[in-house]
Design a protein around this motif. Structure first.
Motif, short mmCIF file in Angstrom:
data_model
loop_
_atom_site.label_atom_id
_atom_site.label_comp_id
_atom_site.label_asym_id
_atom_site.label_seq_id
_atom_site.Cartn_x
_atom_site.Cartn_y
_atom_site.Cartn_z
N HIS A 70 0.82 -1.21 0.00
CA HIS A 70 0.00 0.00 0.00
C HIS A 70 0.85 1.26 0.00
O HIS A 70 0.38 2.33 0.41
CB HIS A 70 -0.93 -0.01 1.22
N ARG A 71 2.07 1.16 -0.43
CA ARG A 71 2.96 2.32 -0.50
C ARG A 71 2.94 2.91 -1.91
O ARG A 71 2.85 2.19 -2.90
CB ARG A 71 4.39 1.94 -0.11
N ASP A 72 3.06 4.23 -1.97
CA ASP A 72 3.06 4.92 -3.26
C ASP A 72 4.45 4.87 -3.90
O ASP A 72 5.46 4.66 -3.21
CB ASP A 72 2.63 6.38 -3.08
N GLY A 73 4.49 5.13 -5.20
CA GLY A 73 5.76 5.23 -5.91
C GLY A 73 6.29 3.90 -6.38
O GLY A 73 5.67 2.84 -6.18
N PRO A 74 7.49 3.92 -7.00
CA PRO A 74 8.10 2.68 -7.49
C PRO A 74 8.33 1.68 -6.36
O PRO A 74 8.60 2.06 -5.23
CB PRO A 74 9.43 3.16 -8.09
N LYS A 75 8.27 0.41 -6.72
CA LYS A 75 8.40 -0.62 -5.68
C LYS A 75 9.76 -0.62 -5.01
O LYS A 75 9.88 -0.91 -3.82
CB LYS A 75 8.11 -2.00 -6.29
N TYR A 76 10.82 -0.30 -5.76
CA TYR A 76 12.14 -0.33 -5.14
C TYR A 76 12.26 0.77 -4.09
O TYR A 76 12.90 0.59 -3.04
CB TYR A 76 13.25 -0.23 -6.19
N LYS A 77 11.61 1.94 -4.36
CA LYS A 77 11.64 3.02 -3.38
C LYS A 77 10.77 2.67 -2.18
O LYS A 77 11.11 2.99 -1.03
CB LYS A 77 11.18 4.33 -4.01
N ALA A 78 9.64 2.00 -2.43
CA ALA A 78 8.78 1.58 -1.33
C ALA A 78 9.52 0.60 -0.42
O ALA A 78 9.43 0.69 0.81
CB ALA A 78 7.51 0.94 -1.89
N LEU A 79 10.27 -0.33 -1.02
CA LEU A 79 11.03 -1.29 -0.23
C LEU A 79 12.14 -0.58 0.54
O LEU A 79 12.38 -0.86 1.72
CB LEU A 79 11.62 -2.37 -1.12
N ALA A 80 12.83 0.37 -0.11
CA ALA A 80 13.89 1.11 0.57
C ALA A 80 13.33 1.87 1.78
O ALA A 80 13.94 1.88 2.86
CB ALA A 80 14.57 2.07 -0.40
N ASN A 81 12.16 2.50 1.62
CA ASN A 81 11.54 3.23 2.73
C ASN A 81 11.15 2.28 3.86
O ASN A 81 11.29 2.60 5.05
CB ASN A 81 10.32 4.00 2.25
N ALA A 82 10.66 1.09 3.50
CA ALA A 82 10.27 0.11 4.52
C ALA A 82 11.49 -0.35 5.32
O ALA A 82 11.41 -0.53 6.54
CB ALA A 82 9.59 -1.09 3.86
N ILE A 83 12.63 -0.50 4.65
CA ILE A 83 13.86 -0.90 5.35
C ILE A 83 14.33 0.22 6.27
O ILE A 83 14.71 -0.01 7.42
CB ILE A 83 14.94 -1.29 4.34
N ARG A 84 14.28 1.47 5.76
CA ARG A 84 14.66 2.61 6.61
C ARG A 84 13.81 2.65 7.89
O ARG A 84 14.33 2.85 9.00
CB ARG A 84 14.49 3.91 5.83
N GLU A 85 12.50 2.50 7.74
CA GLU A 85 11.60 2.56 8.89
C GLU A 85 11.89 1.44 9.88
O GLU A 85 11.87 1.63 11.10
CB GLU A 85 10.15 2.50 8.42
N ALA A 86 12.19 0.24 9.36
CA ALA A 86 12.49 -0.89 10.23
C ALA A 86 13.76 -0.64 11.03
O ALA A 86 13.88 -1.05 12.19
CB ALA A 86 12.62 -2.16 9.40
N ILE A 87 14.72 0.08 10.42
CA ILE A 87 15.96 0.41 11.13
C ILE A 87 15.69 1.45 12.22
O ILE A 87 16.16 1.33 13.35
CB ILE A 87 17.03 0.90 10.14
N VAL A 88 14.89 2.47 11.88
CA VAL A 88 14.55 3.50 12.85
C VAL A 88 13.80 2.89 14.04
O VAL A 88 14.05 3.22 15.20
CB VAL A 88 13.70 4.61 12.18
N GLU A 89 12.88 1.98 13.75
CA GLU A 89 12.08 1.34 14.80
C GLU A 89 12.84 0.22 15.49
O GLU A 89 12.31 -0.43 16.40
CB GLU A 89 10.79 0.80 14.19
N GLN A 90 14.07 -0.02 15.03
CA GLN A 90 14.94 -1.06 15.59
C GLN A 90 14.38 -2.47 15.39
O GLN A 90 14.76 -3.40 16.10
CB GLN A 90 15.23 -0.79 17.07
N THR A 91 13.47 -2.61 14.44
CA THR A 91 13.07 -3.95 14.03
C THR A 91 14.25 -4.65 13.36
O THR A 91 14.45 -5.86 13.51
CB THR A 91 11.89 -3.89 13.04
N LEU A 92 15.03 -3.87 12.62
CA LEU A 92 16.30 -4.33 12.08
C LEU A 92 17.41 -3.69 12.89
O LEU A 92 17.45 -2.47 13.04
CB LEU A 92 16.44 -3.95 10.60
#
Length: 473
Positions: free
Chosen positions: A11-33
């Motif tokens: 459910h993210r907007d924009g190209p899929k590679y950017k959506a995946l990159a944003n999801a990884i960034r958020e997981a790092i910020v939230e310390q999921t990663l």
């Protein structure tokens, strides 16, 4: 896979590679990663998210370039270390800043270059640096004199040691001349052979472009010889020799470049028979062979007319430009003159380094390790593209792909480049007036992360599966 983390990008907007990159960034910020945590391999994550490996590779590459992730050759992709004092609210802004990380960009580049084989560092860099230091501290040949034949004797002995096991027939160190890489070696051999105003050189109809370049410098005509799946056709050589002043054949029988074909001993013997009848010298380029030889060299089969050229460019490093030529014994004086009258010989410190490097058992160990790494990448290529017509060998750092119906070589290379993969079309290996097959050569780049290479192969596979359906009017 070291983590069970799986992002949601539906459910993210924009190209899929950017959506995946944003999801990884958020997981790092939230310390999921967590810092230093390994991310899933490209292919595994692509499968889980139902997207292409190329999309995952592009997202990883973006994050590596900006410093969010880091790639380790042979180990995978990891969360990079970040400042623990950073305000979490500012993390996303900071992650969008580009941080230059040369090592990561080399192992995970945006454009995957597969035009020429690139060797991995398996320890040879450190070895060469150590030996260079030893040469600098104690240059055996000195640094104030012109090189001479006696100066190079230890280096020639080391080359002879390096070539042990290669079936070259009777070999003395005096039969060897050092060259600046294999290309210079081919030129030296041809300079020693060609005579008269209009010499002709024969090459396979698909052949290493360096043969043609060397011939052009010597103002020699080049004629391509028809091939079958064993190499040059002997009858075709004889037919051309009847009407042309053919003086040399340039060939790569162990690893034919670009098709990866192998010329068996029976075919080599047939070519030798023609060469003897027509008085033609045979120059064998063995630079691409990485494993054991599979047949006797032309120098062994025809000691009076077989020349052998090789180098360390595909086994240790192309940077040093260390090559060597082995002449037939009757032609050794002519080969020496070509080198000595042309450039006096290698620089003496380089000759000293050659002697140390090629006699060091660690160099042979590194060459074997390079071959193992290349074989791994070749196997990945074959696993993903093997359903198409592919010619390959585990000891050869490239594969030859005949394209399926619907693709022309130039169009396929352009489409591949649009997917950020660079390969070489068949027409780069033929004469200007010859007709090229619809095929491409894919070289192995072992300097990039294996997952990134695998993703590039997947992008090529996607192209092969979907040829264009255009009708010109």
């Amino acid at each position: 896979m070291d983590t069970i983390w799986l992002p949601s990008i539906e459910h993210r907007d924009g190209p899929k590679y950017k959506a995946l990159a944003n999801a990884i960034r958020e997981a790092i910020v939230e310390q999921t990663l967590q810092v230093k945590q390994k991310l899933p391999p490209v292919r595994d994550l692509a499968w889980d998210l139902k997207i292409t490996p190329g999309t995952v590779a592009r997202a990883y590459s973006l994050l590596i370039d900006e410093g969010t992730l880091e790639a380790a050759v042979g180990r995978g992709t990891f969360v990079a270390e970040r400042s623990v004092a950073q305000d979490p609210n500012d993390v996303c802004d900071t992650l969008n800043e580009v941080v230059t990380k040369p090592t990561s960009s080399e192992t995970h580049p945006d454009v995957v270059r597969l035009t020429s084989p690139l060797l991995p560092d398996v320890g040879q860099v450190s070895l060469i640096q150590t030996l260079m230091g030893q040469v600098a501290a104690n240059p055996q040949s000195g640094v104030m004199h012109y090189p001479n034949r006696q100066t190079f004797k230890p280096a020639r002995e080391a080359v002879k040691h390096w070539l042990r096991g290669t079936p070259l027939g009777s070999l003395d160190e005096g039969d060897i001349v050092l060259s600046h890489g294999g290309q210079n070696g081919v030129s030296l051999a041809l300079q020693s052979i060609l005579t008269g105003p209009a010499p002709v050189i024969l090459v396979e109809e698909l052949s290493y472009p360096g043969f043609r370049r060397a011939a052009a410098l010597l103002r020699a005509e080049v004629i391509g010889v028809p091939m079958d799946n064993e190499g040059m056709i002997p009858e075709a050589i004889a037919a051309i020799a009847k009407t042309h002043n053919v003086q040399a054949i340039c060939t790569s029988p162990e690893v034919h470049n670009p098709t990866a074909l192998f010329t068996p001993e029976t075919r080599r013997e047939e070519i030798v028979d023609v060469a003897r009848v027509c008085d033609i010298q045979i120059v064998e380029d063995d630079c691409y062979r990485m494993g054991a030889t599979r047949a006797p060299s032309y120098r062994m089969l025809a000691p009076e007319r077989g020349w052998y050229v090789s180098s360390i460019s595909k086994t240790l490093t192309p940077a040093l430009r260390i090559g060597f030529v082995v002449a037939p014994k009757p032609h050794v004086p002519a080969l020496r003159r070509s080198a000595e009258h042309g450039f006096f010989g290698l620089a003496t410190p380089l000759a000293d380094l050659t002697e140390r490097l090629l006699s060091d058992p660690r160099a042979q160990e590194c060459a074997a390790k390079v071959n193992v790494v290349f074989s791994k990448y070749v196997q990945t290529c074959v696993n993903l593209l093997g359903c198409y017509e592919l010619t390959w060998h585990k000891d050869v750092p490239f594969v030859w792909l005949k394209l399926p119906e619907g693709w022309r070589a130039s169009a396929f290379c352009q489409a591949a480049e649009a997917e950020k993969v660079q390969i070489r079309p068949a027409e780069e290996f033929i004469g200007r007036e010859a007709r090229a097959p619809h095929a491409v050569r894919i070289a192995i780049n072992a300097q990039i992360d294996h997952d990134h290479f695998e993703a590039a192969m997947m992008r090529l596979r996607d192209l092969l599966d979907s040829p264009p359906e255009r009708i010109g009017v």
